[in-house]
Design a protein around this motif. Structure first.
Motif, PDB file in Angstrom:
ATOM      1  N   SER A  54      27.762  57.399  46.246  1.00 24.61           N
ATOM      2  CA  SER A  54      27.693  58.690  45.558  1.00 24.61           C
ATOM      3  C   SER A  54      27.208  58.570  44.117  1.00 24.61           C
ATOM      4  N   ARG A  55      27.301  57.365  43.556  1.00 26.96           N
ATOM      5  CA  ARG A  55      26.913  57.179  42.143  1.00 26.96           C
ATOM      6  C   ARG A  55      26.686  55.689  41.867  1.00 26.96           C
ATOM      7  N   GLY A  56      26.325  55.369  40.638  1.00 26.88           N
ATOM      8  CA  GLY A  56      26.203  53.966  40.235  1.00 26.88           C
ATOM      9  C   GLY A  56      25.249  53.161  41.098  1.00 26.88           C
ATOM     10  N   GLU A  60      42.841  45.613  48.603  1.00 22.09           N
ATOM     11  CA  GLU A  60      42.646  46.525  49.746  1.00 22.09           C
ATOM     12  C   GLU A  60      41.227  47.099  49.744  1.00 22.09           C
ATOM     13  N   VAL A  61      40.797  47.615  48.579  1.00 24.35           N
ATOM     14  CA  VAL A  61      39.483  48.286  48.507  1.00 24.35           C
ATOM     15  C   VAL A  61      38.345  47.278  48.376  1.00 24.35           C
ATOM     16  N   ASN A  62      38.535  46.246  47.563  1.00 20.60           N
ATOM     17  CA  ASN A  62      37.413  45.368  47.186  1.00 20.60           C
ATOM     18  C   ASN A  62      37.244  44.175  48.117  1.00 20.60           C
ATOM     19  N   GLN A  82      25.985  50.455  32.858  1.00 18.66           N
ATOM     20  CA  GLN A  82      26.581  51.703  32.344  1.00 18.66           C
ATOM     21  C   GLN A  82      26.895  52.639  33.509  1.00 18.66           C
ATOM     22  N   THR A  83      27.959  52.320  34.238  1.00 18.04           N
ATOM     23  CA  THR A  83      28.425  53.205  35.317  1.00 18.04           C
ATOM     24  C   THR A  83      29.868  53.582  35.001  1.00 18.04           C
ATOM     25  N   ASP A  84      30.462  54.399  35.872  1.00 22.25           N
ATOM     26  CA  ASP A  84      31.870  54.744  35.665  1.00 22.25           C
ATOM     27  C   ASP A  84      32.726  53.483  35.666  1.00 22.25           C
ATOM     28  N   ALA A 137      43.180  41.115  38.586  1.00 22.43           N
ATOM     29  CA  ALA A 137      43.293  41.645  39.955  1.00 22.43           C
ATOM     30  C   ALA A 137      41.899  41.953  40.515  1.00 22.43           C
ATOM     31  N   TYR A 138      41.072  42.611  39.698  1.00 24.86           N
ATOM     32  CA  TYR A 138      39.691  42.907  40.110  1.00 24.86           C
ATOM     33  C   TYR A 138      38.943  41.604  40.371  1.00 24.86           C
ATOM     34  N   SER A 139      39.037  40.685  39.431  1.00 25.71           N
ATOM     35  CA  SER A 139      38.307  39.427  39.512  1.00 25.71           C
ATOM     36  C   SER A 139      38.699  38.639  40.763  1.00 25.71           C
ATOM     37  N   VAL A 167      25.349  57.443  54.105  1.00 24.19           N
ATOM     38  CA  VAL A 167      25.801  57.522  52.716  1.00 24.19           C
ATOM     39  C   VAL A 167      27.314  57.723  52.707  1.00 24.19           C
ATOM     40  N   HIS A 168      28.028  56.740  52.136  1.00 22.66           N
ATOM     41  CA  HIS A 168      29.496  56.818  52.108  1.00 22.66           C
ATOM     42  C   HIS A 168      30.014  57.052  50.681  1.00 22.66           C
ATOM     43  N   SER A 169      31.061  57.875  50.598  1.00 19.54           N
ATOM     44  CA  SER A 169      31.894  57.952  49.391  1.00 19.54           C
ATOM     45  C   SER A 169      33.257  58.475  49.858  1.00 19.54           C
ATOM     46  N   ARG A 170      34.112  58.852  48.918  1.00 19.50           N
ATOM     47  CA  ARG A 170      35.432  59.339  49.359  1.00 19.50           C
ATOM     48  C   ARG A 170      35.414  60.798  49.782  1.00 19.50           C
ATOM     49  N   GLU A 213      38.422  56.960  52.495  1.00 25.85           N
ATOM     50  CA  GLU A 213      39.157  56.329  51.402  1.00 25.85           C
ATOM     51  C   GLU A 213      39.427  54.882  51.832  1.00 25.85           C
ATOM     52  N   LEU A 214      38.770  53.932  51.169  1.00 30.33           N
ATOM     53  CA  LEU A 214      38.803  52.551  51.657  1.00 30.33           C
ATOM     54  C   LEU A 214      40.129  51.845  51.377  1.00 30.33           C
ATOM     55  N   SER A 215      41.024  52.482  50.622  1.00 32.30           N
ATOM     56  CA  SER A 215      42.354  51.891  50.447  1.00 32.30           C
ATOM     57  C   SER A 215      43.253  52.198  51.644  1.00 32.30           C
ATOM     58  N   LYS A 216      42.773  53.079  52.537  1.00 31.70           N
ATOM     59  CA  LYS A 216      43.573  53.457  53.716  1.00 31.70           C
ATOM     60  C   LYS A 216      42.971  52.830  54.966  1.00 31.70           C
TER      61      LYS A 216
HETATM   62  N1  LIG Z   1      29.206  48.441  36.843  1.00 30.02           N
HETATM   63  C1  LIG Z   1      29.233  47.149  36.549  1.00 30.02           C
HETATM   64  O1  LIG Z   1      29.099  46.732  35.390  1.00 30.02           O
HETATM   65  C2  LIG Z   1      29.430  46.140  37.660  1.00 30.02           C
HETATM   66  C3  LIG Z   1      29.359  44.773  37.341  1.00 30.02           C
HETATM   67  C4  LIG Z   1      29.522  43.846  38.345  1.00 30.02           C
HETATM   68  C5  LIG Z   1      29.761  44.273  39.634  1.00 30.02           C
HETATM   69  N2  LIG Z   1      29.834  45.607  39.916  1.00 30.02           N
HETATM   70  C6  LIG Z   1      30.096  46.000  41.299  1.00 30.02           C
HETATM   71  O2  LIG Z   1      29.083  46.913  41.704  1.00 30.02           O
HETATM   72  C7  LIG Z   1      29.622  47.804  42.698  1.00 30.02           C
HETATM   73  C8  LIG Z   1      29.338  49.236  42.330  1.00 30.02           C
HETATM   74  O3  LIG Z   1      29.908  49.494  41.074  1.00 30.02           O
HETATM   75  P1  LIG Z   1      29.506  50.785  40.216  1.00 30.02           P
HETATM   76  O4  LIG Z   1      29.536  50.356  38.818  1.00 30.02           O
HETATM   77  O5  LIG Z   1      28.293  51.396  40.785  1.00 30.02           O
HETATM   78  O6  LIG Z   1      30.782  51.712  40.502  1.00 30.02           O
HETATM   79  P2  LIG Z   1      30.980  53.294  40.295  1.00 30.02           P
HETATM   80  O7  LIG Z   1      29.845  53.886  39.548  1.00 30.02           O
HETATM   81  O8  LIG Z   1      32.355  53.442  39.764  1.00 30.02           O
HETATM   82  O9  LIG Z   1      30.898  53.863  41.797  1.00 30.02           O
HETATM   83  C9  LIG Z   1      31.891  53.474  42.708  1.00 30.02           C
HETATM   84  C10 LIG Z   1      31.546  53.975  44.081  1.00 30.02           C
HETATM   85  O10 LIG Z   1      32.551  53.489  44.988  1.00 30.02           O
HETATM   86  C11 LIG Z   1      33.235  54.584  45.578  1.00 30.02           C
HETATM   87  N3  LIG Z   1      34.667  54.316  45.629  1.00 30.02           N
HETATM   88  C12 LIG Z   1      35.472  54.044  44.576  1.00 30.02           C
HETATM   89  N4  LIG Z   1      36.740  53.878  45.001  1.00 30.02           N
HETATM   90  C13 LIG Z   1      36.729  54.048  46.336  1.00 30.02           C
HETATM   91  C14 LIG Z   1      37.736  54.027  47.339  1.00 30.02           C
HETATM   92  N5  LIG Z   1      39.021  53.804  47.046  1.00 30.02           N
HETATM   93  N6  LIG Z   1      37.372  54.268  48.618  1.00 30.02           N
HETATM   94  C15 LIG Z   1      36.089  54.538  48.911  1.00 30.02           C
HETATM   95  N7  LIG Z   1      35.084  54.578  48.025  1.00 30.02           N
HETATM   96  C16 LIG Z   1      35.404  54.341  46.738  1.00 30.02           C
HETATM   97  C17 LIG Z   1      32.946  55.783  44.698  1.00 30.02           C
HETATM   98  O11 LIG Z   1      33.002  56.963  45.490  1.00 30.02           O
HETATM   99  P3  LIG Z   1      33.612  58.379  44.929  1.00 30.02           P
HETATM  100  O12 LIG Z   1      32.425  59.125  44.387  1.00 30.02           O
HETATM  101  O13 LIG Z   1      34.214  59.002  46.120  1.00 30.02           O
HETATM  102  O14 LIG Z   1      34.591  58.045  43.871  1.00 30.02           O
HETATM  103  C18 LIG Z   1      31.548  55.489  44.192  1.00 30.02           C
HETATM  104  O15 LIG Z   1      30.577  55.894  45.123  1.00 30.02           O
HETATM  105  C19 LIG Z   1      31.106  47.455  42.792  1.00 30.02           C
HETATM  106  O16 LIG Z   1      31.300  46.571  43.883  1.00 30.02           O
HETATM  107  C20 LIG Z   1      31.396  46.745  41.500  1.00 30.02           C
HETATM  108  O17 LIG Z   1      32.495  45.869  41.589  1.00 30.02           O
HETATM  109  C21 LIG Z   1      29.677  46.544  38.959  1.00 30.02           C
END
Ligand SMILES: NC(=O)c1ccc[n+]([C@@H]2O[C@H](COP(=O)([O-])OP(=O)(O)OC[C@H]3O[C@@H](n4cnc5c(N)ncnc54)[C@H](OP(=O)(O)O)[C@@H]3O)[C@@H](O)[C@H]2O)c1
Length: 230
Positions: free
Chosen positions: A14-16, A113-115, A188-190, A153-155, A34-37, A62-65
């Motif tokens: 959905s983004r990023g 759970e999610v990652n 620069q993402t959420d 935890a993320y790492s 295309v997947h999102s929550r 919701e990938l935590s479920k």
């Molecule tokens: N941004 C960085 O600097 C960075 C650096 C290294 C690695 N990464 C990796 O790159 C990937 C994408 O990151 P991003 O920065 O693009 O993230 P993002 O902009 O925060 O987007 C996260 C995406 O994942 C979905 N999502 C979040 N929580 C979820 C859940 N519990 N269940 C299902 N879907 C969920 C969101 O959907 P909703 O719209 O429904 O919330 C959204 O589409 C991730 O694996 C991240 O670890 C990012």
């Protein structure tokens, strides 16, 4: 490598990063799930892809479920007639910044759970059917995060997913399925935050490199999207 009419699932599209990957795959001719929550968020991306002449279908989970993950697998199998060719495990959550030694057990559990668990179960569901069809590309999105115990935890959840890729190598070697890791760089993402040096658009074309590999390319390699940034 010809992606035309191959089914691709992109989680977190959905983004990023996922949004860019979904649009780029569709532009290459793939039919993108295309997947999102939220279904509305996924549908908005489907509309953008269709407006650009591509093909896409919206799903939500919701990938935590775990029940949601199972439902997503069933839905993808229905959409693709059990013939997914590309799995892009991109969705992830960032855990809150905590004092060193104070990361909570809940943060570990949620991020695993999610990652890690959800992407691993998606791999488990779809890799066997890819092997049956002697073709598949699986990309698990990793992170270059280092030396930040406040985000342990993320790492650790990303390190565990890296290990899934490494230890699965003997099972997929020579099958036509290529599984890779992709580090998008700090964006620069959420999830990445405003201080990040890179615009999310910079992940293309690099994020597609592990998809466009030949079928005899080695699995288990890590591709860094910023190495290909223009
Ligand atoms: N941004 C960085 O600097 C960075 C650096 C290294 C690695 N990464 C990796 O790159 C990937 C994408 O990151 P991003 O920065 O693009 O993230 P993002 O902009 O925060 O987007 C996260 C995406 O994942 C979905 N999502 C979040 N929580 C979820 C859940 N519990 N269940 C299902 N879907 C969920 C969101 O959907 P909703 O719209 O429904 O919330 C959204 O589409 C991730 O694996 C991240 O670890 C990012």
């Amino acid at each position: 490598m010809q992606l035309k009419d191959k089914w691709a699932l992109v989680t977190g599209a959905s983004r990023g990063v996922g949004l860019r990957v979904a649009k780029a795959l569709a532009a290459e001719g793939a039919k993108v799930i295309v997947h999102s929550r939220q279904l509305d968020s996924s549908r908005a991306v489907v509309e953008q892809i269709e407006a650009a002449g591509g093909q896409a279908v919206a799903v939500a989970a919701e990938l935590s479920k775990r029940a949601d993950v199972q439902r997503l697998i069933a839905e993808v199998n229905t959409i693709t007639a059990a013939h997914l060719a590309i799995l892009y495990n991109n969705a992830a959550i960032m855990t809150p910044w905590s004092d060193t030694y104070q990361v909570s057990a809940d943060d570990y559990a949620n991020s695993f759970e999610v990652n890690c668990i959800a992407p691993a179960k998606l791999c488990d569901a779809f890799i066997p059917q890819m092997i049956k069809h002697a073709f598949g590309r699986v990309v698990n999105v990793t992170s270059g995060i280092a030396d930040q115990p406040q985000l342990m935890a993320y790492s650790c959840s990303k390190a565990a997913l890296d290990r899934y890729v490494r230890d699965m190598l003997p099972s997929i070697s020579g099958t036509g399925v290529v599984m890779s890791l992709m580090d998008p760089g700090w964006l620069q993402t959420d999830l990445g935050g405003e201080q990040a040096p890179n615009h999310p658009d910079s992940v293309i074309p690099g994020a597609l490199v592990p998809i466009l590999l030949a079928s005899d390319a080695p699995s288990g390699q890590q591709y860094n999207a910023q190495d290909y940034a223009q």
